[in-house]
Design a protein around this motif. Structure first.
Motif, mmCIF file in Angstrom:
data_model
loop_
_atom_site.group_PDB
_atom_site.id
_atom_site.type_symbol
_atom_site.label_atom_id
_atom_site.label_comp_id
_atom_site.label_asym_id
_atom_site.label_seq_id
_atom_site.Cartn_x
_atom_site.Cartn_y
_atom_site.Cartn_z
ATOM 1 N N LYS A 62 13.615 8.046 2.427
ATOM 2 C CA LYS A 62 12.954 7.181 1.381
ATOM 3 C C LYS A 62 13.762 5.913 1.084
ATOM 4 C CE LYS A 62 10.084 10.942 -0.537
ATOM 5 N NZ LYS A 62 9.810 11.758 -1.839
ATOM 6 N N HIS A 121 14.147 4.273 5.318
ATOM 7 C CA HIS A 121 13.350 4.195 6.258
ATOM 8 C C HIS A 121 13.700 3.948 7.775
ATOM 9 C CE1 HIS A 121 10.311 3.511 3.317
ATOM 10 N NE2 HIS A 121 10.802 3.029 2.517
ATOM 11 N N GLU A 149 2.278 12.518 2.736
ATOM 12 C CA GLU A 149 1.327 11.598 2.129
ATOM 13 C C GLU A 149 1.849 10.342 1.997
ATOM 14 O OE1 GLU A 149 1.603 13.411 -1.875
ATOM 15 O OE2 GLU A 149 0.213 15.049 -1.196
ATOM 16 N N SER A 150 3.031 9.955 2.181
ATOM 17 C CA SER A 150 3.231 8.636 2.265
ATOM 18 C C SER A 150 3.253 7.820 3.748
ATOM 19 C CB SER A 150 4.762 8.377 1.814
ATOM 20 O OG SER A 150 5.557 9.186 3.104
ATOM 21 N N ASP A 160 0.824 4.935 3.958
ATOM 22 C CA ASP A 160 1.000 3.638 3.545
ATOM 23 C C ASP A 160 1.922 2.865 4.414
ATOM 24 O OD1 ASP A 160 0.273 4.393 1.131
ATOM 25 O OD2 ASP A 160 2.254 5.317 0.436
ATOM 26 N N CYS A 183 -0.194 -0.012 6.045
ATOM 27 C CA CYS A 183 -0.563 -1.229 5.265
ATOM 28 C C CYS A 183 0.675 -2.030 4.915
ATOM 29 C CB CYS A 183 -0.792 -0.441 3.714
ATOM 30 S SG CYS A 183 -2.220 0.519 3.519
ATOM 31 N N SER A 184 1.759 -1.816 5.510
ATOM 32 C CA SER A 184 2.758 -2.722 5.479
ATOM 33 C C SER A 184 2.652 -4.027 6.283
ATOM 34 C CB SER A 184 4.079 -2.020 5.972
ATOM 35 O OG SER A 184 3.858 -1.452 7.151
ATOM 36 N N LYS A 191 -6.782 5.794 1.974
ATOM 37 C CA LYS A 191 -6.127 4.410 2.029
ATOM 38 C C LYS A 191 -6.986 3.568 3.065
ATOM 39 C CE LYS A 191 -2.364 5.205 -0.439
ATOM 40 N NZ LYS A 191 -2.090 4.120 -1.215
ATOM 41 N N ASP A 195 -7.421 -0.313 2.132
ATOM 42 C CA ASP A 195 -6.124 -1.081 1.829
ATOM 43 C C ASP A 195 -5.706 -1.221 3.507
ATOM 44 O OD1 ASP A 195 -6.025 -1.174 -0.448
ATOM 45 O OD2 ASP A 195 -4.622 0.602 -0.625
ATOM 46 N N ILE A 196 -5.981 -0.264 4.585
ATOM 47 C CA ILE A 196 -5.593 -0.425 6.009
ATOM 48 C C ILE A 196 -6.694 -1.582 6.390
ATOM 49 C CG2 ILE A 196 -5.976 0.769 8.143
ATOM 50 C CD1 ILE A 196 -4.837 3.416 6.501
ATOM 51 N N ASN A 247 -5.552 -4.881 5.739
ATOM 52 C CA ASN A 247 -4.134 -5.411 6.381
ATOM 53 C C ASN A 247 -4.246 -5.516 7.828
ATOM 54 O OD1 ASN A 247 -1.472 -6.079 6.333
ATOM 55 N ND2 ASN A 247 -1.151 -4.065 7.064
#
Length: 648
Positions: free
Chosen positions: A501, A504, A535-536, A539, A542-543, A572, A575-576, A579
């Motif tokens: 975390k 990365h 769960e992360s 995300d 989405c970066s 998500k 958001d995906i 992006n």
């Protein structure tokens, strides 16, 4: 007496005398004529006009003249020609290497066997300059010449020439690693002859040799040889990976973003557009293994592995004996705060590190024969390596000045870490590889696991970090380790997730994703830290930038219908999709293919929310959205309809 003499003279005078002609020598025959003239021999200008256009050194010497002087018997003439050739290659590399590459390689490689040390050093410098400016494809036709002189140097009777041959091997590994790895079979046997000799009456067993008449000590010379062997084995590991990718259909590495791999082009008015006609893969050599073989093709395809396996059987006893000689004299058992450890000298610490790294590389090469390899040497490793764990290095340990100077001369860094972190982590990795059943020595296994937990606080050193990643990968992905050390391994898992975390790190991501893809580790989903990490994962899509390997792993999780991952993925989706038109997939062939790989994950999404469907419809109808990508998503989702009807 006097009267008789007068009578004799009168009698002689009275005789008739014959007159002879007196010959007089002429002047031309007895006098040197100095009236001749001297003239200089002058070459006509038209004879020199062809040479004036060639590159020349500061001393007005051309390449041909310098190459001819390389064969001169005078060492100073050879050294000056090497310096001149280096000057020309540096200033006129394209012209010189385009016309005289074969002559340069042959003439330079031959001087590696010269008796003069300065000549050999100059030849190594020139060879390094030449090889670093030429691709491997151009060196390939002349590599047999380099390989022949390298083998002659490594087997030479003089140790100084053997030393410079190791430097030549280092140069070849840096400039042409694939060519050296492809011919590794002819080079590996030379390392055995440099540190050992055959036992009397045996054809395979060897014993270590002593260097009595050398400027190197026996230990320092073995360290130098093993260090180069480690470099060759590292290149061989990368070569095996390259061959596996090539034979599996991945002709290019994913990180290679070449122009020939593109299938879509964008026209720009302010720049020229160059489109290759042919794909560069069509020029590659077609791999047809055993196409002309008569017997069993599987036996011939594994001949290299058999050769390496025989080589390992001879090398491993020599490595064990190398460490045994150092360990018996320089390893001291000590204790501090009720913790016992083995105290090593600087020399012993470096020998241990080099020996362990060579063994690790051999284990990585022999993936299928590791079990047999472990069984044959389990007792030796248990007594010599595992028994003294953990090791520590004392910089104040009594050590001769000569030993330290020899270590500096071979350009190896002395171990400045008193904890011997790299050595201890390598021992942990080998221990968990050697003993699949960790109940054999629970106390030692617990001690090593405790050491791994403590070493996770230090992630700075690159070598130590690599060793630590290998240990974590084996520990966390081994079901037997979880059965023996479940509580302690949970703390290791929590530390790994916490560090990911913060940083990365891609290596940590691959380790954790391996846990999520392993079928026998479903109990990990009960841990809160692992659940948070799972769960992360959506995300990441989405970066702004996503590695191609990460997209591939997330696609596998979606394909396996991982419940925790798919649940957050559905949330998500808006958001995906927002992006998707701007994300950059690093390591993909091109932008469009990278984004298509992300859109392929949508195929496995079952529960589409109203917001996700609205966002998808808006993007597909938008003029700013990539038309090719929109068509791909439409076809992809349309292909799900027959599948869903069949399942219903």
């Amino acid at each position: 007496m006097g009267g008789r003499h007068k009578k004799f003279t009168r009698k002689e005078k009275s005789k008739v005398k014959l007159k002879t002609k007196k010959t007089v020598l002429t002047k031309a025959q007895n006098v040197t004529d100095t009236s001749f003239k001297v003239r200089k021999i002058v070459l006509k200008e038209q004879l020199k006009s062809a040479v004036l256009n060639e590159p020349q050194t500061r001393r007005n010497l051309s390449v041909k003249e310098l190459l001819s002087r390389l064969r001169h018997y005078n060492s100073s003439m050879q050294k000056s020609s090497l310096v001149g050739l280096q000057e020309l290659v540096t200033q006129h590399s394209e012209e010189i290497l385009g016309l005289h590459l074969s002559e340069l390689i042959e003439g330079t490689a031959r001087l590696i066997l010269d008796q003069e040390n300065d000549v050999r050093k100059g030849a190594l410098k020139l060879l390094n300059v030449v090889l670093t400016q030429v691709p491997e494809s151009r060196v390939m036709p002349f590599f047999n010449v380099l390989l022949s002189y390298l083998n002659c140097g490594m087997t030479h009777i003089h140790v100084s020439i053997q030393d410079d041959s190791l430097a030549m091997l280092d140069t070849l590994l840096e400039a042409t690693p694939l060519l050296v790895s492809a011919n590794a079979d002819t080079v590996l046997c030379n390392f055995l002859d440099m540190i050992s000799s055959l036992k009397p009456g045996s054809s395979s067993e060897r014993t270590l040799t002593m260097n009595l008449n050398s400027r190197f000590t026996s230990v320092a010379w073995r360290m130098k040889v093993l260090h180069q062997l480690k470099g060759l084995l590292s290149a061989l590991v990368e070569y095996k990976k390259h061959q596996d990718r090539k034979h599996s259909g991945c002709l290019a590495h994913p990180s290679e973003n070449t122009a020939c791999l593109r299938d879509s082009w964008t026209w720009k008015e302010d720049s020229e557009l160059h489109i290759p006609v042919y794909n560069h893969h069509y020029r590659d050599t077609c791999y047809l293994p055993n196409v002309f073989s008569v017997g069993n093709s599987s036996d011939e395809s594994s001949s290299e592995d058999k050769h390496l396996k025989k080589y390992v059987k001879v090398l491993i006893p020599l490595l064990i004996e190398t460490w045994r000689e150092v360990a018996l004299g320089q390893v001291c058992k000590s204790s501090n705060n009720e913790v016992s450890y083995s105290l090593l000298s600087l020399e012993a610490a470096e020998v241990l590190k080099c020996v362990l790294e060579v063994i690790q590389l051999l284990c990585e090469l022999l993936t299928s024969e590791v079990t047999e390899f472990i069984t044959a040497h389990r007792k030796d490793f248990g007594y010599l390596f595992f028994h003294g764990f953990p090791y520590s290095c004392s910089q104040r340990h009594e050590e001769g000045v000569k030993v330290r100077n020899d270590m500096r001369k071979q350009k190896e860094c002395l171990n400045k870490d008193p904890r011997c972190l790299s050595q201890n982590l390598a021992i942990c990795h080998l221990f968990y590889c050697f003993y699949d059943d960790h109940n054999m020595d629970v106390e030692l296994s617990s001690l090593m696991l405790k050491y791994v937990k403590g070493s996770m606080r230090n992630w700075k050193e690159q070598d130590d970090r690599k060793q630590l990643m290998q240990v974590l990968r084996h520990l966390l992905q081994c079901p037997k380790c979880w059965g023996c050390h479940g509580t302690n391994l949970r703390k290791v898992l929590d530390s790994t997730v916490a560090h990911y975390k913060k940083t990365h790190d891609q290596d940590l991501f691959e380790i954790l994703s391996g846990l999520s893809l392993t079928a026998g580790l479903t109990h990990l989903y009960r841990y809160a830290s692992f659940q948070e990490w799972m769960e992360s994962l959506p995300d990441l899509l989405c970066s702004p930038t996503v590695p191609a390997t990460t997209v591939e792993i997330l696609g596998k999780l979606a394909c396996q219908n991982n419940p925790l991952f798919c649940k957050i993925l559905c949330q998500k989706l808006p958001d995906i999709l927002n992006n998707l038109n701007s994300v950059q997939v690093t390591g993909a062939d091109n932008e469009c293919k990278g984004r298509k790989s992300i859109s392929n994950i949508l195929y496995w999404v079952k529960d589409w929310s109203g917001d996700a469907l609205t966002a998808l419809e808006n993007h597909l109808q938008s003029e700013n959205f990539d038309k090719e990508l929109a068509s791909h998503i439409t076809d992809l989702l349309a292909s799900r309809v027959p599948t869903e009807r069949n399942t219903q």
